[in-house]
Design a protein around this motif. Structure first.
Motif, PDB file in Angstrom:
ATOM      1  N   UNK A  23      16.951  30.661  24.006  1.00 27.06           N
ATOM      2  CA  UNK A  23      17.863  31.491  24.790  1.00 27.06           C
ATOM      3  C   UNK A  23      18.624  32.370  23.806  1.00 27.06           C
ATOM      4  N   UNK A  24      18.432  33.656  23.878  1.00 25.79           N
ATOM      5  CA  UNK A  24      19.001  34.574  22.897  1.00 25.79           C
ATOM      6  C   UNK A  24      20.526  34.531  22.920  1.00 25.79           C
ATOM      7  N   UNK A  25      21.094  34.408  24.085  1.00 18.42           N
ATOM      8  CA  UNK A  25      22.544  34.258  24.207  1.00 18.42           C
ATOM      9  C   UNK A  25      22.806  32.840  24.688  1.00 18.42           C
ATOM     10  N   UNK A  26      23.445  32.051  23.849  1.00 18.27           N
ATOM     11  CA  UNK A  26      23.691  30.656  24.183  1.00 18.27           C
ATOM     12  C   UNK A  26      25.114  30.421  24.634  1.00 18.27           C
ATOM     13  N   UNK A  27      25.534  29.190  24.479  1.00 18.06           N
ATOM     14  CA  UNK A  27      26.883  28.743  24.842  1.00 18.06           C
ATOM     15  C   UNK A  27      27.211  29.160  26.274  1.00 18.06           C
ATOM     16  N   UNK A  28      28.310  29.867  26.458  1.00 19.24           N
ATOM     17  CA  UNK A  28      28.735  30.225  27.815  1.00 19.24           C
ATOM     18  C   UNK A  28      27.809  31.257  28.465  1.00 19.24           C
ATOM     19  N   UNK A  29      26.956  31.902  27.684  1.00 19.16           N
ATOM     20  CA  UNK A  29      26.030  32.894  28.242  1.00 19.16           C
ATOM     21  C   UNK A  29      24.607  32.372  28.421  1.00 19.16           C
ATOM     22  N   UNK A  30      24.387  31.098  28.157  1.00 19.73           N
ATOM     23  CA  UNK A  30      23.040  30.535  28.253  1.00 19.73           C
ATOM     24  C   UNK A  30      22.447  30.708  29.662  1.00 19.73           C
ATOM     25  N   UNK A  31      23.243  30.456  30.683  1.00 19.63           N
ATOM     26  CA  UNK A  31      22.743  30.606  32.063  1.00 19.63           C
ATOM     27  C   UNK A  31      22.411  32.060  32.372  1.00 19.63           C
ATOM     28  N   UNK A  32      23.237  32.988  31.878  1.00 18.60           N
ATOM     29  CA  UNK A  32      22.935  34.413  32.056  1.00 18.60           C
ATOM     30  C   UNK A  32      21.627  34.760  31.342  1.00 18.60           C
ATOM     31  N   UNK A  33      21.485  34.276  30.123  1.00 16.01           N
ATOM     32  CA  UNK A  33      20.291  34.539  29.323  1.00 16.01           C
ATOM     33  C   UNK A  33      19.048  34.059  30.072  1.00 16.01           C
ATOM     34  N   UNK A  34      19.137  32.884  30.635  1.00 14.94           N
ATOM     35  CA  UNK A  34      18.028  32.309  31.396  1.00 14.94           C
ATOM     36  C   UNK A  34      17.729  33.149  32.637  1.00 14.94           C
ATOM     37  N   UNK A  35      18.755  33.454  33.399  1.00 13.89           N
ATOM     38  CA  UNK A  35      18.584  34.211  34.640  1.00 13.89           C
ATOM     39  C   UNK A  35      18.058  35.623  34.395  1.00 13.89           C
TER      40      UNK A  35
ATOM     41  N   UNK B 124      15.270  31.429   7.874  1.00 16.37           N
ATOM     42  CA  UNK B 124      15.459  32.629   8.694  1.00 16.37           C
ATOM     43  C   UNK B 124      15.315  32.327  10.189  1.00 16.37           C
ATOM     44  N   UNK B 125      15.475  31.067  10.570  1.00 22.32           N
ATOM     45  CA  UNK B 125      15.321  30.676  11.976  1.00 22.32           C
ATOM     46  C   UNK B 125      16.493  31.184  12.816  1.00 22.32           C
ATOM     47  N   UNK B 126      16.276  31.234  14.107  1.00 18.42           N
ATOM     48  CA  UNK B 126      17.286  31.764  15.027  1.00 18.42           C
ATOM     49  C   UNK B 126      18.604  30.996  14.969  1.00 18.42           C
ATOM     50  N   UNK B 127      18.529  29.697  14.694  1.00 18.33           N
ATOM     51  CA  UNK B 127      19.759  28.894  14.661  1.00 18.33           C
ATOM     52  C   UNK B 127      20.353  28.741  13.262  1.00 18.33           C
ATOM     53  N   UNK B 128      19.680  29.254  12.239  1.00 18.10           N
ATOM     54  CA  UNK B 128      20.190  29.136  10.874  1.00 18.10           C
ATOM     55  C   UNK B 128      20.563  30.479  10.242  1.00 18.10           C
ATOM     56  N   UNK B 129      20.017  31.557  10.749  1.00 13.72           N
ATOM     57  CA  UNK B 129      20.220  32.867  10.139  1.00 13.72           C
ATOM     58  C   UNK B 129      20.962  33.814  11.072  1.00 13.72           C
ATOM     59  N   UNK B 130      22.110  34.277  10.629  1.00 16.56           N
ATOM     60  CA  UNK B 130      22.873  35.252  11.419  1.00 16.56           C
ATOM     61  C   UNK B 130      22.093  36.557  11.557  1.00 16.56           C
TER      62      UNK B 130
ATOM     63  N   UNK C 264      18.774  36.916  11.781  1.00 15.50           N
ATOM     64  CA  UNK C 264      17.762  36.722  12.823  1.00 15.50           C
ATOM     65  C   UNK C 264      18.409  36.687  14.199  1.00 15.50           C
ATOM     66  N   UNK C 265      19.512  35.977  14.335  1.00 11.18           N
ATOM     67  CA  UNK C 265      20.207  35.900  15.623  1.00 11.18           C
ATOM     68  C   UNK C 265      20.634  37.289  16.083  1.00 11.18           C
ATOM     69  N   UNK C 266      21.133  38.097  15.166  1.00 16.34           N
ATOM     70  CA  UNK C 266      21.567  39.462  15.501  1.00 16.34           C
ATOM     71  C   UNK C 266      20.370  40.317  15.907  1.00 16.34           C
TER      72      UNK C 266
ATOM     73  N   UNK D  84      27.738  40.240  28.756  1.00 21.01           N
ATOM     74  CA  UNK D  84      27.588  39.505  27.499  1.00 21.01           C
ATOM     75  C   UNK D  84      28.738  39.694  26.511  1.00 21.01           C
ATOM     76  N   UNK D  85      29.682  40.573  26.836  1.00 17.13           N
ATOM     77  CA  UNK D  85      30.900  40.677  26.069  1.00 17.13           C
ATOM     78  C   UNK D  85      30.866  41.503  24.798  1.00 17.13           C
ATOM     79  N   UNK D  86      29.721  42.102  24.467  1.00 13.77           N
ATOM     80  CA  UNK D  86      29.630  42.852  23.217  1.00 13.77           C
ATOM     81  C   UNK D  86      28.443  43.805  23.269  1.00 13.77           C
ATOM     82  N   UNK D  87      28.574  44.922  22.569  1.00 16.82           N
ATOM     83  CA  UNK D  87      27.468  45.872  22.403  1.00 16.82           C
ATOM     84  C   UNK D  87      26.826  45.615  21.052  1.00 16.82           C
ATOM     85  N   UNK D  88      25.535  45.305  21.024  1.00 19.19           N
ATOM     86  CA  UNK D  88      24.817  45.026  19.786  1.00 19.19           C
ATOM     87  C   UNK D  88      24.055  46.233  19.254  1.00 19.19           C
ATOM     88  N   UNK D  89      24.097  47.336  19.983  1.00 16.99           N
ATOM     89  CA  UNK D  89      23.352  48.531  19.557  1.00 16.99           C
ATOM     90  C   UNK D  89      24.257  49.540  18.879  1.00 16.99           C
TER      91      UNK D  89
END
Length: 97
Positions: free
Chosen positions: A29-41, A59-65, A67-69, A92-97
């Protein structure tokens, strides 16, 4: 879970392209925590090699900032193919672009 809008071929790792034969693929799930359900939906999920690319590799998704970005950028692009940037930021609370 909704079908991924980020990744067309879910039989290979989104990051490295391996087929999961030696390291089974897991759904990330690319957006986890409080956004995990949104990410899934919203279909903001990708399939990754479980150990190497999802959880434990350098460089995994959970170890590398980095990769996560990268995944968040790709997710926002896919979301904005269907919605506005304002809708993304509101959800999602933020613009990543």
């Amino acid at each position: 879970m909704t079908k991924s809008i980020v990744q067309d071929d879910t039989t290979v790792c989104f990051l490295c392209g391996r087929n999961g034969s030696g390291d089974p693929l897991e759904c990330h799930h690319i957006f986890g925590a409080s956004n995990r359900k949104h990410s899934d939906k919203d279909g903001l999920v990708v399939w990754l090699c479980g150990n190497r690319c999802h959880r434990n590799g350098n460089m995994s998704a959970h170890q590398s900032a980095v990769t996560a970005e990268l995944l968040k950028v790709e997710a926002q692009k896919a979301y904005e193919d269907r919605h506005t940037r304002e809708e993304f930021v509101q959800r999602y609370g933020k613009n990543y672009l």
